[in-house]
Design a protein around this motif. Structure first.
Motif, PDB file in Angstrom:
ATOM      1  N   PRO A 142      97.533  43.074  43.690  1.00 27.07           N
ATOM      2  CA  PRO A 142      96.284  41.971  43.501  1.00 27.07           C
ATOM      3  C   PRO A 142      96.133  41.513  42.184  1.00 27.07           C
ATOM      4  O   PRO A 142      95.558  40.378  42.058  1.00 27.07           O
ATOM      5  N   LEU A 143      96.550  42.484  41.096  1.00 27.15           N
ATOM      6  CA  LEU A 143      96.324  41.901  39.773  1.00 27.15           C
ATOM      7  C   LEU A 143      97.308  41.017  39.174  1.00 27.15           C
ATOM      8  O   LEU A 143      97.349  40.513  38.020  1.00 27.15           O
ATOM      9  N   GLY A 144      98.404  40.950  40.039  1.00 20.34           N
ATOM     10  CA  GLY A 144      99.530  40.047  39.750  1.00 20.34           C
ATOM     11  C   GLY A 144     100.453  41.012  38.812  1.00 20.34           C
ATOM     12  O   GLY A 144     101.627  40.265  38.379  1.00 20.34           O
ATOM     13  N   TYR A 145     100.616  42.223  38.797  1.00 23.01           N
ATOM     14  CA  TYR A 145     101.387  43.341  38.321  1.00 23.01           C
ATOM     15  C   TYR A 145     102.375  43.872  39.210  1.00 23.01           C
ATOM     16  O   TYR A 145     102.174  43.920  40.275  1.00 23.01           O
ATOM     17  N   THR A 146     103.469  43.816  38.738  1.00 23.25           N
ATOM     18  CA  THR A 146     104.923  44.267  39.526  1.00 23.25           C
ATOM     19  C   THR A 146     105.290  45.337  38.508  1.00 23.25           C
ATOM     20  O   THR A 146     105.121  45.272  37.325  1.00 23.25           O
ATOM     21  N   GLU A 147     106.214  46.082  39.151  1.00 21.31           N
ATOM     22  CA  GLU A 147     106.965  46.854  38.311  1.00 21.31           C
ATOM     23  C   GLU A 147     108.320  46.074  37.735  1.00 21.31           C
ATOM     24  O   GLU A 147     109.283  45.662  38.308  1.00 21.31           O
ATOM     25  N   MET A 148     108.325  45.851  36.270  1.00 20.50           N
ATOM     26  CA  MET A 148     109.239  44.954  35.974  1.00 20.50           C
ATOM     27  C   MET A 148     110.437  45.696  35.652  1.00 20.50           C
ATOM     28  O   MET A 148     111.755  45.078  35.174  1.00 20.50           O
ATOM     29  N   ILE A 149     110.340  46.794  34.924  1.00 19.55           N
ATOM     30  CA  ILE A 149     111.497  47.793  34.410  1.00 19.55           C
ATOM     31  C   ILE A 149     111.380  49.064  35.089  1.00 19.55           C
ATOM     32  O   ILE A 149     110.603  49.760  35.203  1.00 19.55           O
ATOM     33  N   TYR A 160     108.794  53.463  33.481  1.00 15.75           N
ATOM     34  CA  TYR A 160     108.709  52.292  34.464  1.00 15.75           C
ATOM     35  C   TYR A 160     107.609  51.516  33.682  1.00 15.75           C
ATOM     36  O   TYR A 160     106.590  51.895  33.003  1.00 15.75           O
ATOM     37  N   GLY A 161     108.019  50.321  33.719  1.00 15.77           N
ATOM     38  CA  GLY A 161     107.209  49.222  33.023  1.00 15.77           C
ATOM     39  C   GLY A 161     106.469  48.067  34.145  1.00 15.77           C
ATOM     40  O   GLY A 161     107.298  47.538  34.873  1.00 15.77           O
ATOM     41  N   PHE A 162     105.247  48.150  33.857  1.00 17.31           N
ATOM     42  CA  PHE A 162     104.294  47.191  34.825  1.00 17.31           C
ATOM     43  C   PHE A 162     103.886  45.953  34.045  1.00 17.31           C
ATOM     44  O   PHE A 162     103.511  46.158  32.998  1.00 17.31           O
TER      45      PHE A 162
END
Length: 129
Positions: A28-35, A45-47
């Motif tokens: 909901p904060l617009g963060y996803t696991e990008m790496i 793991y990068g968010f």
């Protein structure tokens, strides 16, 4: 000169539990696991929303967790509420119900706090001017 970027590293002894919580609660904060990197040398793991600023990695063997506090901007109060709900469902513990924090200098400061499985305090905050 200014800082171009800054990474926040959260070390976790319960890495997959922390990762699972972040995968759900940060949406909901617009963060996803990008790496996601997992090989014989490392696990990381990068968010983020546009760049992976928040990282989780395994706690080094023989060390104790050092909990940290991370506050992430939310687009609106409803996103703060949803973050809190999803975090609790995913194994987080309450550390502050969603609501106005009148003690903060910027107002209105609407925030919620959870503790992840390794003791990190994650805050979702919306400050509308």
């Amino acid at each position: 000169m200014t800082i171009n970027h800054l990474f926040v590293f959260v070390t976790a002894s319960k890495l997959q539990a922390v990762r699972s919580l972040y995968l759900s609660a940060l949406k909901p904060l617009g963060y996803t696991e990008m790496i996601a990197v997992k090989n014989e040398r490392m696990e990381l793991y990068g968010f983020g929303s546009d760049y992976p600023y928040l990282w989780i990695k395994p706690l080094p063997a023989g060390t104790n967790p050092v909990p940290t506090h991370v506050a992430i901007d939310a687009p609106d109060n409803a996103a703060v509420d949803k973050f809190y709900e999803l975090a609790l469902t995913a194994g987080g513990r309450d550390n502050g119900l969603p609501g106005i924090r009148s003690q903060m200098s910027r107002q209105p400061y609407y925030a919620a706090f959870i503790i992840d499985p390794d003791g990190n305090n994650i805050e979702a905050v919306c400050v509308k001017k």
